[in-house]
Design a protein around this motif. Structure first.
Motif, mmCIF file in Angstrom:
data_model
loop_
_atom_site.group_PDB
_atom_site.id
_atom_site.type_symbol
_atom_site.label_atom_id
_atom_site.label_comp_id
_atom_site.label_asym_id
_atom_site.label_seq_id
_atom_site.Cartn_x
_atom_site.Cartn_y
_atom_site.Cartn_z
ATOM 1 N N GLU A 206 0.820 -1.206 0.000
ATOM 2 C CA GLU A 206 0.000 0.000 0.000
ATOM 3 C C GLU A 206 0.862 1.268 0.000
ATOM 4 O O GLU A 206 0.598 2.216 -0.734
ATOM 5 C CB GLU A 206 -0.923 0.017 1.234
ATOM 6 C CG GLU A 206 -1.959 -1.094 1.252
ATOM 7 C CD GLU A 206 -1.492 -2.349 1.972
ATOM 8 O OE1 GLU A 206 -2.325 -3.213 2.299
ATOM 9 O OE2 GLU A 206 -0.258 -2.452 2.208
ATOM 10 N N MET A 207 1.915 1.262 0.822
ATOM 11 C CA MET A 207 2.790 2.442 0.884
ATOM 12 C C MET A 207 3.572 2.620 -0.409
ATOM 13 O O MET A 207 3.929 3.751 -0.770
ATOM 14 C CB MET A 207 3.750 2.328 2.067
ATOM 15 C CG MET A 207 3.106 2.607 3.411
ATOM 16 S SD MET A 207 2.297 4.229 3.493
ATOM 17 C CE MET A 207 3.694 5.317 3.243
ATOM 18 N N ALA A 208 3.838 1.537 -1.112
ATOM 19 C CA ALA A 208 4.520 1.649 -2.397
ATOM 20 C C ALA A 208 3.682 2.491 -3.356
ATOM 21 O O ALA A 208 4.201 3.360 -4.067
ATOM 22 C CB ALA A 208 4.785 0.260 -2.983
ATOM 23 N N PHE A 209 2.375 2.255 -3.376
ATOM 24 C CA PHE A 209 1.488 3.045 -4.230
ATOM 25 C C PHE A 209 1.444 4.507 -3.784
ATOM 26 O O PHE A 209 1.473 5.416 -4.624
ATOM 27 C CB PHE A 209 0.070 2.460 -4.206
ATOM 28 C CG PHE A 209 -0.144 1.304 -5.125
ATOM 29 C CD1 PHE A 209 -0.328 1.508 -6.489
ATOM 30 C CD2 PHE A 209 -0.158 0.006 -4.650
ATOM 31 C CE1 PHE A 209 -0.530 0.435 -7.359
ATOM 32 C CE2 PHE A 209 -0.359 -1.079 -5.500
ATOM 33 C CZ PHE A 209 -0.540 -0.860 -6.857
ATOM 34 N N ILE A 210 1.399 4.736 -2.488
ATOM 35 C CA ILE A 210 1.274 6.111 -1.983
ATOM 36 C C ILE A 210 2.551 6.909 -2.232
ATOM 37 O O ILE A 210 2.504 8.049 -2.724
ATOM 38 C CB ILE A 210 0.942 6.090 -0.480
ATOM 39 C CG1 ILE A 210 -0.479 5.543 -0.262
ATOM 40 C CG2 ILE A 210 1.057 7.500 0.116
ATOM 41 C CD1 ILE A 210 -0.841 5.336 1.198
ATOM 42 N N ILE A 211 3.699 6.329 -1.921
ATOM 43 C CA ILE A 211 4.972 7.051 -2.061
ATOM 44 C C ILE A 211 5.266 7.377 -3.518
ATOM 45 O O ILE A 211 5.610 8.513 -3.867
ATOM 46 C CB ILE A 211 6.125 6.236 -1.443
ATOM 47 C CG1 ILE A 211 5.936 6.143 0.082
ATOM 48 C CG2 ILE A 211 7.471 6.875 -1.779
ATOM 49 C CD1 ILE A 211 6.900 5.186 0.758
ATOM 50 N N ILE A 212 5.117 6.372 -4.383
ATOM 51 C CA ILE A 212 5.382 6.598 -5.808
ATOM 52 C C ILE A 212 4.347 7.557 -6.399
ATOM 53 O O ILE A 212 4.682 8.450 -7.193
ATOM 54 C CB ILE A 212 5.384 5.266 -6.584
ATOM 55 C CG1 ILE A 212 6.484 4.335 -6.052
ATOM 56 C CG2 ILE A 212 5.586 5.514 -8.069
ATOM 57 C CD1 ILE A 212 7.884 4.867 -6.179
ATOM 58 N N GLY A 213 3.089 7.404 -6.017
ATOM 59 C CA GLY A 213 2.032 8.262 -6.541
ATOM 60 C C GLY A 213 2.206 9.726 -6.156
ATOM 61 O O GLY A 213 1.849 10.633 -6.926
ATOM 62 N N ALA A 214 2.778 9.977 -4.972
ATOM 63 C CA ALA A 214 2.916 11.356 -4.486
ATOM 64 C C ALA A 214 3.964 12.150 -5.257
ATOM 65 O O ALA A 214 3.957 13.386 -5.210
ATOM 66 C CB ALA A 214 3.264 11.347 -3.000
ATOM 67 N N ILE A 215 4.863 11.482 -5.977
ATOM 68 C CA ILE A 215 5.917 12.196 -6.712
ATOM 69 C C ILE A 215 5.307 13.136 -7.756
ATOM 70 O O ILE A 215 5.824 14.217 -8.026
ATOM 71 C CB ILE A 215 6.868 11.194 -7.393
ATOM 72 C CG1 ILE A 215 7.561 10.329 -6.334
ATOM 73 C CG2 ILE A 215 7.910 11.929 -8.236
ATOM 74 C CD1 ILE A 215 8.412 9.207 -6.923
ATOM 75 N N GLY A 216 4.185 12.733 -8.349
ATOM 76 C CA GLY A 216 3.544 13.552 -9.368
ATOM 77 C C GLY A 216 3.121 14.917 -8.855
ATOM 78 O O GLY A 216 3.169 15.910 -9.599
ATOM 79 N N PHE A 217 2.714 14.987 -7.590
ATOM 80 C CA PHE A 217 2.304 16.271 -7.024
ATOM 81 C C PHE A 217 3.492 17.233 -6.925
ATOM 82 O O PHE A 217 3.329 18.451 -7.029
ATOM 83 C CB PHE A 217 1.669 16.059 -5.648
ATOM 84 C CG PHE A 217 0.417 15.219 -5.692
ATOM 85 C CD1 PHE A 217 -0.688 15.616 -6.428
ATOM 86 C CD2 PHE A 217 0.353 14.015 -5.010
ATOM 87 C CE1 PHE A 217 -1.846 14.851 -6.476
ATOM 88 C CE2 PHE A 217 -0.796 13.242 -5.041
ATOM 89 C CZ PHE A 217 -1.900 13.658 -5.779
#
Length: 490
Positions: A206-217
């Motif tokens: 779950e954290m893998a999705f959150i950490i990688i996804g946050a880079i776009g912001f």
């Protein structure tokens, strides 16, 4: 003396290219999180089969295809700056939302108990039971919803990036610039196996999705502060602007004439009346699915066929080397037509088509991936890397044919139409591969192809399809548009 000649040209166009590279890298990182976590982390928890994963990747392609059909028009209408910001915001949000699928599955199935983690509760359900099937079904639909949001945003990346490239680079440099930002796909895929499995192993998938996804912001901050059209950018001087608009000058037009024609665009439905549109559509339909198959299935391939999970050191090394080959070789793919134009005196379109023919032979290496895998797992890794490099070099030049043929006002629209076709092609190969692999595994020795049995026979079938797709696409494209013929908006 002319002051323009004594002024050193700025190179801000390469800063913009770097931003496009970063966005594409983030795009593919977000897309890769699932492929690097499903087999070893998510599937045991949700009781998924290959067919379940194939359905998710296949329907992601459908969502992506539908979104692409309108994303290009949206970017043309909204403008590149705002359109790109919306695109990366939506796909980053969708990427982060995947993390909630486990919790929501537990809530729906009534398995949420104090002191018991989602992984323990879901994976403890007996495999093959009615509850396991219910968990698989619910979780698949939740992931499909998240993938739909991810696809909606990601559909805007290439239409916006190709439009920016046409704005900031002359025709002779566009394929090279495209190959640089498009290499972000390879770099994202290269960084993914070194980061995502480790994040999933230590912090949970779950954290893998959150950490990688946050880079776009984070990327959004830089884009909002740096991008403007070249003629309005404070970072682009007169000398660089003349270089960017050299195609207009060579045609005897003033740079302002192109700006004035920006308002003229081709109506959406009329785009489908041009052979040039269908040439691009064919190129994307036949080849995008090949790249996505490698992207989505390579980690599972090394895990299934050679027992190297994506979280193992060997599994990470295989994927890393594969995409290292793709990254290094594909960048030169955009330089080859530039060489043909400057050294051989060819036109941009002719040079591009010759380069694409050369790159269409690279995927033929895939025919040897499965046979040579019997000697060493490194052979398939290197071979798929060579085939992937051929695709990325092909893709960079394919994208640039749009700028050769269509006015800038319609580039994003045509890119979106082609990306839709690529999404349909990806749907067919990924959904078909998932069903084929599940069927072949269940049939075992009864399923054979070219000397292989069971699931290895299924992989061999898909590798054969991937190998010949590019040559077939090039022949059809050349038949539709045999020579350079630009579209003029009246």
């Amino acid at each position: 003396m002319n002051p323009i000649q004594t002024t050193k040209m700025t190179n801000f166009r390469w800063v913009i290219c770097a931003l496009l590279f970063c966005a594409t890298t983030v795009n593919y990182l977000d897309r890769q999180v699932l492929s690097l976590t499903w087999k070893d982390f998510i599937a045991p928890e949700f009781h998924w089969t290959d067919a379940d994963y194939g359905m998710i990747t296949g329907f992601f392609s459908v969502f992506y295809a539908i979104a692409c059909l309108f994303a290009g028009k949206f970017v043309d209408w909204m403008g590149i700056k705002k359109g790109y910001l919306w695109a990366i915001f939506i796909w980053s949000l969708g990427a982060c939302m995947h993390a909630g699928c486990g919790w929501l599955t537990m809530e729906i199935e009534g398995l949420n108990q104090p002191g018991i983690s989602a992984a323990e509760a879901l994976s403890s359900v007996k495999a093959g039971s009615a509850m396991a099937m219910a968990i698989a079904t619910v979780s698949v639909w939740l992931f499909l919803a998240c993938r739909a949001i991810l696809a909606l945003g990601e559909a805007g990346n290439f239409p916006a990036a190709i439009k920016v490239t046409a704005e900031y680079f002359p025709k002779k440099d566009r394929a090279f610039a495209t190959s640089i930002f498009n290499s972000g796909a390879s770099v994202g895929a290269l960084a993914a196996p070194l980061t995502i499995p480790i994040l999933a192993q230590h912090f949970g998938w779950e954290m893998a999705f959150i950490i990688i996804g946050a880079i776009g912001f984070v990327w959004m901050f830089f884009w909002a502060g740096l991008y403007e059209k070249p003629e309005k950018s404070k970072h682009v001087n007169k000398a660089e602007l003349i270089y960017i608009n050299q195609d207009d000058e060579e045609d005897g037009k003033a740079a302002e004439a192109e700006t004035a024609s920006e308002a003229k665009t081709i109506p959406f439905l009329k785009c489908f009346t041009y052979k040039q549109t269908w040439s691009f559509v064919v190129g994307k339909f036949f080849t995008d699915g090949v790249w996505w198959f490698y992207l989505f299935w390579a980690p599972a391939y090394f895990s299934d066929q050679f027992n190297y999970p994506s979280s193992s050191p060997m599994g990470m090394a295989l994927i890393f080397v594969l995409y290292l080959i793709v990254t290094v070789l594909s960048i030169y793919g955009g330089y080859l037509p530039k060489l043909f134009v400057e050294k051989k005196g060819m036109g941009p379109y002719s040079g591009r088509m010759l380069a694409m023919l050369i790159f269409a032979f690279f995927p033929l290496f895939a025919l040897f991936a499965q046979p040579l895998g019997g000697y060493s797992v490194w052979f398939p890794a290197i071979i798929i890397g060579l085939a992937g490099a051929g695709h990325q070099a092909w893709s960079a030049n394919l994208f640039s044919t749009i700028g050769d043929m269509f006015p800038k006002s319609t580039i994003a629209t045509i890119t979106g139409i082609g990306a839709m076709a690529g999404g349909v092609g990806s749907l067919l190969i990924n959904l078909g591969a998932g069903e084929l692999f599940t069927y072949a595994e269940n049939m075992g020795e009864a399923f054979t192809f070219l000397g292989f049995e069971g699931k290895p026979a299924g992989y061999m079938i898909i590798f054969c399809i991937c190998a010949v797709a590019y040559l077939l696409a090039w022949i059809i494209m050349k038949t539709l548009v045999p020579k350079y013929k630009p579209i003029v908006v009246e």
